[in-house]
Design a protein around this motif. Structure first.
Motif, PDB file in Angstrom:
ATOM      1  N   GLN A 154     -13.643   8.967  -0.678  1.00  9.13           N
ATOM      2  CA  GLN A 154     -14.248  10.294  -0.839  1.00  9.13           C
ATOM      3  C   GLN A 154     -15.722  10.249  -0.434  1.00  9.13           C
ATOM      4  O   GLN A 154     -16.213  11.131   0.276  1.00  9.13           O
ATOM      5  CB  GLN A 154     -14.116  10.735  -2.295  1.00  9.13           C
ATOM      6  N   ALA A 168     -17.521  12.179   2.689  1.00  9.40           N
ATOM      7  CA  ALA A 168     -18.698  13.017   2.438  1.00  9.40           C
ATOM      8  C   ALA A 168     -19.818  12.639   3.401  1.00  9.40           C
ATOM      9  O   ALA A 168     -20.495  13.499   3.979  1.00  9.40           O
ATOM     10  CB  ALA A 168     -19.158  12.856   0.990  1.00  9.40           C
ATOM     11  N   ARG A 214     -18.278  16.424  -3.453  1.00 14.38           N
ATOM     12  CA  ARG A 214     -19.117  15.233  -3.287  1.00 14.38           C
ATOM     13  C   ARG A 214     -20.267  15.540  -2.319  1.00 14.38           C
ATOM     14  O   ARG A 214     -21.409  15.122  -2.542  1.00 14.38           O
ATOM     15  CB  ARG A 214     -18.255  14.070  -2.775  1.00 14.38           C
ATOM     16  N   LYS A 226      -6.558   1.982  -7.295  1.00 17.18           N
ATOM     17  CA  LYS A 226      -6.388   3.259  -6.609  1.00 17.18           C
ATOM     18  C   LYS A 226      -7.581   4.183  -6.879  1.00 17.18           C
ATOM     19  O   LYS A 226      -8.077   4.860  -5.984  1.00 17.18           O
ATOM     20  CB  LYS A 226      -5.093   3.925  -7.079  1.00 17.18           C
ATOM     21  N   SER A 270       0.808  -1.222   0.000  1.00 16.71           N
ATOM     22  CA  SER A 270       0.000   0.000   0.000  1.00 16.71           C
ATOM     23  C   SER A 270       0.835   1.264   0.000  1.00 16.71           C
ATOM     24  O   SER A 270       0.324   2.345  -0.264  1.00 16.71           O
ATOM     25  CB  SER A 270      -0.914   0.008   1.234  1.00 16.71           C
ATOM     26  N   GLU A 301     -10.030   5.667  -4.024  1.00 16.39           N
ATOM     27  CA  GLU A 301     -10.232   7.103  -3.771  1.00 16.39           C
ATOM     28  C   GLU A 301     -11.717   7.465  -3.821  1.00 16.39           C
ATOM     29  O   GLU A 301     -12.199   8.263  -3.016  1.00 16.39           O
ATOM     30  CB  GLU A 301      -9.436   7.923  -4.788  1.00 16.39           C
ATOM     31  N   PHE A 337      -7.476   0.580  -0.914  1.00 13.42           N
ATOM     32  CA  PHE A 337      -6.707   0.021  -2.033  1.00 13.42           C
ATOM     33  C   PHE A 337      -6.431  -1.462  -1.813  1.00 13.42           C
ATOM     34  O   PHE A 337      -6.525  -2.272  -2.731  1.00 13.42           O
ATOM     35  CB  PHE A 337      -5.389   0.777  -2.196  1.00 13.42           C
ATOM     36  N   LEU A 338      -6.085  -1.829  -0.582  1.00 14.57           N
ATOM     37  CA  LEU A 338      -5.841  -3.240  -0.285  1.00 14.57           C
ATOM     38  C   LEU A 338      -7.111  -4.064  -0.467  1.00 14.57           C
ATOM     39  O   LEU A 338      -7.074  -5.214  -0.893  1.00 14.57           O
ATOM     40  CB  LEU A 338      -5.329  -3.393   1.154  1.00 14.57           C
ATOM     41  N   ILE A 395       0.671   4.075  -2.649  1.00 15.96           N
ATOM     42  CA  ILE A 395      -0.591   4.786  -2.792  1.00 15.96           C
ATOM     43  C   ILE A 395      -0.545   6.054  -1.961  1.00 15.96           C
ATOM     44  O   ILE A 395      -0.472   6.017  -0.738  1.00 15.96           O
ATOM     45  CB  ILE A 395      -1.782   3.919  -2.329  1.00 15.96           C
ATOM     46  N   GLY A 396      -0.535   7.203  -2.665  1.00 21.93           N
ATOM     47  CA  GLY A 396      -0.576   8.476  -1.953  1.00 21.93           C
ATOM     48  C   GLY A 396      -1.987   8.996  -1.926  1.00 21.93           C
ATOM     49  O   GLY A 396      -2.936   8.282  -2.222  1.00 21.93           O
ATOM     50  N   LEU A 397      -2.128  10.261  -1.584  1.00 21.80           N
ATOM     51  CA  LEU A 397      -3.453  10.858  -1.472  1.00 21.80           C
ATOM     52  C   LEU A 397      -3.690  11.878  -2.575  1.00 21.80           C
ATOM     53  O   LEU A 397      -4.497  12.769  -2.454  1.00 21.80           O
ATOM     54  CB  LEU A 397      -3.612  11.536  -0.110  1.00 21.80           C
ATOM     55  N   GLY A 398      -2.916  11.719  -3.711  1.00 21.49           N
ATOM     56  CA  GLY A 398      -3.004  12.733  -4.758  1.00 21.49           C
ATOM     57  C   GLY A 398      -4.403  12.932  -5.301  1.00 21.49           C
ATOM     58  O   GLY A 398      -4.784  14.032  -5.669  1.00 21.49           O
ATOM     59  N   GLY A 399      -5.193  11.831  -5.370  1.00 24.37           N
ATOM     60  CA  GLY A 399      -6.506  11.968  -5.968  1.00 24.37           C
ATOM     61  C   GLY A 399      -7.577  12.382  -4.993  1.00 24.37           C
ATOM     62  O   GLY A 399      -8.724  12.606  -5.364  1.00 24.37           O
ATOM     63  N   LEU A 400      -7.223  12.464  -3.722  1.00 23.39           N
ATOM     64  CA  LEU A 400      -8.220  12.771  -2.696  1.00 23.39           C
ATOM     65  C   LEU A 400      -7.903  14.145  -2.130  1.00 23.39           C
ATOM     66  O   LEU A 400      -6.799  14.396  -1.676  1.00 23.39           O
ATOM     67  CB  LEU A 400      -8.148  11.721  -1.589  1.00 23.39           C
ATOM     68  N   SER A 401      -8.827  15.052  -2.178  1.00 23.83           N
ATOM     69  CA  SER A 401      -8.567  16.394  -1.687  1.00 23.83           C
ATOM     70  C   SER A 401      -9.795  16.907  -0.956  1.00 23.83           C
ATOM     71  O   SER A 401     -10.902  16.375  -1.102  1.00 23.83           O
ATOM     72  CB  SER A 401      -8.233  17.333  -2.855  1.00 23.83           C
ATOM     73  N   ARG A 452      -5.318   3.775   1.553  1.00 24.31           N
ATOM     74  CA  ARG A 452      -4.505   2.562   1.456  1.00 24.31           C
ATOM     75  C   ARG A 452      -5.303   1.339   1.903  1.00 24.31           C
ATOM     76  O   ARG A 452      -5.209   0.268   1.295  1.00 24.31           O
ATOM     77  CB  ARG A 452      -3.236   2.712   2.288  1.00 24.31           C
ATOM     78  N   GLY A 478     -12.393  17.962  -3.335  1.00 25.66           N
ATOM     79  CA  GLY A 478     -13.122  16.833  -3.913  1.00 25.66           C
ATOM     80  C   GLY A 478     -14.199  16.322  -2.981  1.00 25.66           C
ATOM     81  O   GLY A 478     -15.316  15.995  -3.396  1.00 25.66           O
ATOM     82  N   ILE A 479     -13.876  16.253  -1.705  1.00 25.74           N
ATOM     83  CA  ILE A 479     -14.850  15.795  -0.715  1.00 25.74           C
ATOM     84  C   ILE A 479     -15.995  16.802  -0.618  1.00 25.74           C
ATOM     85  O   ILE A 479     -17.171  16.426  -0.561  1.00 25.74           O
ATOM     86  CB  ILE A 479     -14.177  15.600   0.656  1.00 25.74           C
ATOM     87  N   GLU A 480     -15.645  18.089  -0.616  1.00 34.06           N
ATOM     88  CA  GLU A 480     -16.690  19.110  -0.534  1.00 34.06           C
ATOM     89  C   GLU A 480     -17.584  19.067  -1.772  1.00 34.06           C
ATOM     90  O   GLU A 480     -18.799  19.254  -1.677  1.00 34.06           O
ATOM     91  CB  GLU A 480     -16.068  20.499  -0.364  1.00 34.06           C
TER      92      GLU A 480
END
Lengths: 266, 134
Positions: B20, B24, A35, B12, A19, B16, B6-7, A22-28, B3, A31-33
């Motif tokens: 997300q 929310a 959603r 990925k 794991s 995400e 992801f597992l 896997i970073g958090l690049g796609g989650l911000s 992560r 993005g959450i707001e």
């Protein structure tokens, strides 16, 4: 120290290595707001449609009261539903499918508020909102969680397969889904269930979902909820998927999955 | 959480999306949720199980095609071995050995009894062992 197998010893490290990339690049945060805003827009849309549907139900109820009684002396009762234009989360009702129509004043569909297994602690008769009580039906038996005496709002929908139908009520209500054909068997019917058992699952305000004990069904009434769509009523959220319908009480996290292949209570 | 997802999912992008959605839901319910971390984890695990069921057939085919022969439980093959597990067993294994949760905590997330968690972990390990020994 407990002796661990080689796999148990290596698993934590290997899972972490797996794991780590896997970073958090796609989650911000934005993005959450976004959603959250999208979900709020969907709720507002459903609320607007529900108000319109409620007005229709009210008119239908007035019409039901004014209708002559049938040969058996029973009145026709109706329940509310939601209809959305095509393209929204709930597709427009297909009027060619009688089972998919929202309950109407002339449709001889009667539903009594759902009952919940196991053993009842009280007995109550639930009168549909805005209609004459159906006094010829036997009193329904309730158990934990208790049913609201007068639900103020109902939402009903049918899965695209036609095999499952659901009813959601608020506030402080329940969500119930009944299934017609299934590959699994429910548990044994409790001794204190005097009606049909296991034809569906029901979830209340607290605790896990349980099997239905009822003499009626919530199938056959309600617009089709397309696969991939979600509907929300009060604290309950139901999602229509090809693998089944999943309903959750968002306050408690409890819910159920119902499909022909399986059921799951969580 | 990403992560963890992801597992569970092996993707990925899916991870995400699930996380997300979970955030929310938590944001909407912030005032009512007593244990935000536990609520979030439950949302993520349940979201992963729902997402996994959607692609369950694709994953079974992929797992069969890529399952290594005569190889140990290397990290690059671990994903396939995990994907071959039923979703509840996979969740129990990951929560136990990645998130280091106790049996009671795992039971709370999955909505099962602690004894069931023991059984899920034990059977999950046995299934992973079969993959290693193939």
């Amino acid at each position: 120290m407990t002796e661990l197998t080689e796999i148990e010893e290596r698993l934590p490290g290997q899972l972490k290595r797996l794991s780590e990339p896997i970073g958090l690049g796609g989650l911000s945060r934005s993005g959450i707001e976004r959603r959250v805003a999208e979900r709020a827009r969907q709720r507002r849309t459903r609320a607007r449609l529900s108000c319109g549907a409620f007005a229709m139900v009210l008119l239908a109820a007035v019409g039901a009261v004014a209708l002559p009684r049938g040969d058996d002396g029973r009145r026709v009762v109706t329940r509310g539903g939601t209809i959305a234009p095509a393209g929204e989360g709930i597709p427009a009702v297909d009027s060619t499918r009688p089972e998919a129509t929202v309950a109407s004043a002339v449709e001889p569909t009667t539903t009594v508020a759902s009952v919940i297994a196991p053993a009842p602690s009280t007995t109550q008769t639930v009168a549909p909102t805005g209609t004459t009580p159906v006094s010829t039906r036997p009193p329904v038996t309730t158990a934990t969680p208790p049913l609201p005496p007068k639900p103020t709002h109902f939402v009903q929908f049918t899965m695209p397969s036609g095999n499952i139908g659901c009813s959601m009520s608020s506030p402080n209500g329940v969500v119930r889904c009944d299934i017609r054909q299934r590959d699994w068997a429910p548990p044994a019917k409790p001794a204190d269930c005097m009606y049909d058992f296991g034809q569906g699952l029901v979830l209340g305000g607290g605790g896990t979902a349980v099997f239905v004990c009822a003499g009626d069904t919530v199938r056959g009434v309600g617009a089709v909820l397309a696969y991939g769509s979600t509907i929300r009523e009060g604290p309950f959220e139901c999602r229509s998927e090809e693998v089944g319908v999943e309903c959750t009480n968002l306050d408690t996290g409890h819910g159920f999955l119902l499909s022909a292949a399986e059921y799951r209570l969580f | 959480m990403v992560r963890l997802a992801f597992l569970m999912l092996g993707s990925k992008q899916q991870a995400e999306e699930v996380v997300q959605d979970a955030f929310a839901k938590l944001l909407e319910r912030w005032d009512k949720v007593e244990k935000p971390a536990a609520y979030l984890r439950s949302c993520v695990v349940n979201g992963c199980r729902t997402a996994h069921r959607r692609h369950i057939l694709e994953r079974r085919v992929a797992a069969r095609e890529t399952a290594p022969a005569h190889r140990g439980l290397e990290a690059d093959h671990l994903q396939d071995a995990l994907a071959a597990l039923p979703s509840k067993r996979r969740a129990a294994i990951i929560l136990r050995y990645y998130d280091d949760l106790s049996e009671a905590e795992i039971a709370d997330v999955l909505g099962v009894r602690p004894g069931t968690v023991k059984s899920l972990v034990s059977r999950g390990l046995a299934q992973l062992r079969e993959v290693v020994e193939q």
